[in-house]
Design an enzyme around this catalytic site. Structure first.
Site, PDB file in Angstrom:
ATOM      1  N   GLY A 257      15.045 -10.553  -5.598  1.00  0.00           N
ATOM      2  CA  GLY A 257      15.969 -11.614  -6.006  1.00  0.00           C
ATOM      3  C   GLY A 257      15.537 -13.026  -5.682  1.00  0.00           C
TER       4      GLY A 257
ATOM      5  N   PRO B 213      10.380  -7.725  -4.588  1.00  0.00           N
ATOM      6  CA  PRO B 213      10.303  -8.858  -5.504  1.00  0.00           C
ATOM      7  C   PRO B 213       9.799  -8.431  -6.885  1.00  0.00           C
ATOM      8  CG  PRO B 213       8.442  -8.887  -3.992  1.00  0.00           C
ATOM      9  CD  PRO B 213       9.326  -7.750  -3.564  1.00  0.00           C
ATOM     10  N   GLY B 214      10.435  -8.914  -7.914  1.00  0.00           N
ATOM     11  CA  GLY B 214       9.955  -8.658  -9.275  1.00  0.00           C
ATOM     12  C   GLY B 214       9.633  -9.988  -9.933  1.00  0.00           C
ATOM     13  N   ARG B 215      10.704 -10.706 -10.241  1.00  0.00           N
ATOM     14  CA  ARG B 215      10.583 -11.991 -10.917  1.00  0.00           C
ATOM     15  C   ARG B 215       9.582 -12.937 -10.234  1.00  0.00           C
ATOM     16  NH1 ARG B 215      14.844 -14.262 -13.734  1.00  0.00           N
ATOM     17  NH2 ARG B 215      16.267 -12.929 -12.597  1.00  0.00           N
TER      18      ARG B 215
ATOM     19  N   ARG C 274      16.738 -13.961 -22.769  1.00  0.00           N
ATOM     20  CA  ARG C 274      17.388 -14.514 -21.581  1.00  0.00           C
ATOM     21  C   ARG C 274      18.314 -15.682 -21.889  1.00  0.00           C
ATOM     22  NH1 ARG C 274      15.025 -16.592 -17.741  1.00  0.00           N
ATOM     23  NH2 ARG C 274      16.484 -15.963 -16.120  1.00  0.00           N
TER      24      ARG C 274
ATOM     25  N   CYS D 188      18.704 -13.253 -36.670  1.00  0.00           N
ATOM     26  CA  CYS D 188      19.941 -13.575 -37.381  1.00  0.00           C
ATOM     27  C   CYS D 188      21.128 -13.670 -36.425  1.00  0.00           C
ATOM     28  CB  CYS D 188      20.193 -12.532 -38.445  1.00  0.00           C
ATOM     29  SG  CYS D 188      18.844 -12.460 -39.608  1.00  0.00           S
ATOM     30  N   GLU D 189      21.056 -14.616 -35.523  1.00  0.00           N
ATOM     31  CA  GLU D 189      22.134 -14.921 -34.576  1.00  0.00           C
ATOM     32  C   GLU D 189      22.070 -16.421 -34.327  1.00  0.00           C
ATOM     33  OE1 GLU D 189      24.287 -12.850 -32.872  1.00  0.00           O
ATOM     34  OE2 GLU D 189      23.471 -11.064 -33.844  1.00  0.00           O
TER      35      GLU D 189
HETATM   36  C1  PLP Z   1      16.293  -6.213 -10.147  1.00  0.00           C
HETATM   37  C2  PLP Z   1      16.004  -5.595  -8.864  1.00  0.00           C
HETATM   38  C3  PLP Z   1      14.947  -6.071  -8.086  1.00  0.00           C
HETATM   39  C4  PLP Z   1      14.088  -7.229  -8.474  1.00  0.00           C
HETATM   40  O1  PLP Z   1      14.773  -8.415  -8.564  1.00  0.00           O
HETATM   41  P1  PLP Z   1      14.005  -9.791  -8.850  1.00  0.00           P
HETATM   42  O2  PLP Z   1      15.087 -10.771  -9.036  1.00  0.00           O
HETATM   43  O3  PLP Z   1      13.191  -9.594 -10.081  1.00  0.00           O
HETATM   44  O4  PLP Z   1      13.150 -10.065  -7.663  1.00  0.00           O
HETATM   45  C5  PLP Z   1      14.701  -5.413  -6.905  1.00  0.00           C
HETATM   46  N1  PLP Z   1      15.450  -4.371  -6.492  1.00  0.00           N
HETATM   47  C6  PLP Z   1      16.466  -3.886  -7.233  1.00  0.00           C
HETATM   48  C7  PLP Z   1      17.229  -2.737  -6.754  1.00  0.00           C
HETATM   49  C8  PLP Z   1      16.783  -4.486  -8.433  1.00  0.00           C
HETATM   50  O5  PLP Z   1      17.801  -4.007  -9.144  1.00  0.00           O
END
Ligand code: PLP
Length: 433
Positions: A249, A292-294, A331, A362-363
């Site tokens: 997050g 972390p993903g984002r 997004r 088409c939105e």
């Molecule tokens: C979405 C999610 C993440 C990654 O969140 P980011 O905002 O991309 O860092 C990590 N853990 C869980 C359980 C999630 O649902």
């Protein structure tokens, strides 16, 4: 000048990513095109890994959140960097399996895993299943019994933290579809119940309080609350929970208004909180996980479009249409997200005109930028939208039967396709006439 550190402008006034001229990339691979700077992606993996080593004595594991961007190549890169990964569906798990990702570093999430997904996860030997509810607990136990194993699990807990972010991406409060709550005893009850099961071991607790968060405070608060719970479980149930997963997050810079904190700082603060809370609650310092993903992949990605029709509606607004839209980047229509864009073929020109960049779907809500100051855009320009590495390809759709764009990974001046462009034949591949 740019929101992402890996971008520059060359002598032709073209935008450059990872030593690649973006205009040449657009010509070579066509548009729309996702470009992933693999060097920055790897660098971001290392920032987290090194912070855990520096601030937490290496007593932890960074899990890359696959839902941000998942394909076989990203799985391979993440494995090479020594990170673990989380998956949230059978499809993500399958991708990781096929990419040869080590299963003993896979954590399986989701608020409603199907019996088939649970079966695949247990059979494949994933490290942990993060159990969301009682129904799932029963299913995991049964699957583990079927395969004659004991499956390590964690519980997804709602710590009651309200992170200040968009409503759809807040997940830590009690009114959330994810996990079991602390404040009404649900969390305690499910741990107690699981202790009676033969084919699961409660190895950890997990929380994820939301996404695109800029404050350290909610993470520290969540860590403190979770440590108190670990203490309660130990004192009342005699169970020492060994792992604490604090989710992901961490916010990134989409525009100049975003001010993310250095990720090492988060880990430093959270480490201090966890160590202190361990002493206070009379429990061992837990093995820590973060997801972390984002923040790993978003800054490493850009999307290239070609400008098509331009509509200057007098006294209303000027629309500039591009050859993609909500089908490759939903997004804006989902969250009203804000982005930064650059005219890639005249990248250092000044921002002088307010325009709305629209997609081709088409939105009416299919926009990429709404009323933003831009460089003067002409038909045929290459437009680069920045920081699209996360939740763009992974959320893309075939709405309007538009084929999904390819992903090209660039590294040190080399560019290679890691996901091919979909064709019209791909679109009808599953149709039964
Ligand atoms: C979405 C999610 C993440 C990654 O969140 P980011 O905002 O991309 O860092 C990590 N853990 C869980 C359980 C999630 O649902």
């Amino acid at each position: 000048m740019f929101v992402s550190e890996n971008l520059s402008v060359n002598e032709k006034n073209h935008l450059v990513i990872g030593k690649n001229d973006t205009v040449e990339l657009a010509e070579k691979f066509g548009t729309p095109l996702y470009v992933l700077d693999e060097d920055l992606f790897r660098k971001n993996c290392r920032i987290y890994k090194e912070a855990i080593e520096k601030y937490y004595d290496g007593n932890g594991l960074v899990l890359y959140a696959n839902k941000a961007l998942c394909c076989m190549h990203t799985c391979k890169v993440v494995a090479e960097e020594g990170l673990g990964a989380d998956v949230v569906s059978g499809g993500e798990l399958y991708t990781a399996i096929k990419a040869g990702f080590p299963m003993d570093k896979i954590y399986f999430h989701g608020n409603n895993k199907t019996p088939d997904e649970i079966d695949l996860a247990v059979k494949s030997g994933v490290s942990h299943i993060v159990v969301d509810n009682v129904y799932e607990l029963d299913k995991v136990n049964a699957a583990a019994e079927k395969y004659g194993t004991v499956q390590p699990i964690m519980f997804r807990i709602k710590p009651g933290i309200d992170a200040h972010t968009h409503n759809f991406v807040r997940t830590g409060q009690i009114d959330s579809k994810f996990g079991v709550a602390l404040e009404n005893g649900e969390a305690f009850d499910i741990v107690k119940r699981a202790m009676e099961y033969k084919n699961v071991t409660v190895d950890g607790v997990h929380c994820h309080i939301g996404s695109q968060i800029f404050d350290i405070e909610p993470f520290c608060l969540a860590a403190e609350v979770m440590m108190r719970f670990i203490g309660e479980v130990k004192s009342k149930l005699g169970l020492e929970v060994k792992k604490l997963n604090l989710g992901g997050g961490y916010g990134i810079r989409y525009t100049e208004n975003d001010d993310p904190i250095e990720y090492g700082e988060y880990i430093k603060h959270v480490s201090d909180v966890v160590k202190k809370a361990a002493a206070e609650n009379n429990v061992d310092v837990p093995f820590i996980l973060m997801e972390p993903g984002r923040s790993i992949v978003a800054p490493a990605g850009i999307t290239l479009y070609t400008v098509g029709g331009i509509k200057d509606i007098k006294n209303v607004r000027k629309y500039v249409s591009v050859d993609g839209g909500m089908c490759d980047n939903p997004r804006y229509i989902l969250y009203g997200s804000d982005y930064t864009a650059v005219a890639a073929n005249h990248a250092s020109d000044k921002y002088e005109e307010v325009v709305t960049v629209a997609g081709k779907c088409c939105e009416s809500g299919d926009l990429i930028l709404e009323n933003k100051l831009m460089q003067k855009l002409e038909v045929g320009d290459t437009l680069a939208v920045l920081a699209t590495g996360a939740y763009n390809y992974s959320m893309a759709s075939n709405y309007n039967r538009i084929p999904r764009p390819p992903i090209v990974a660039v590294s040190n001046g080399e560019a290679k396709v890691i996901v091919k462009r979909e064709t019209y034949d791909d679109l009808i591949a599953n149709d039964v006439p």
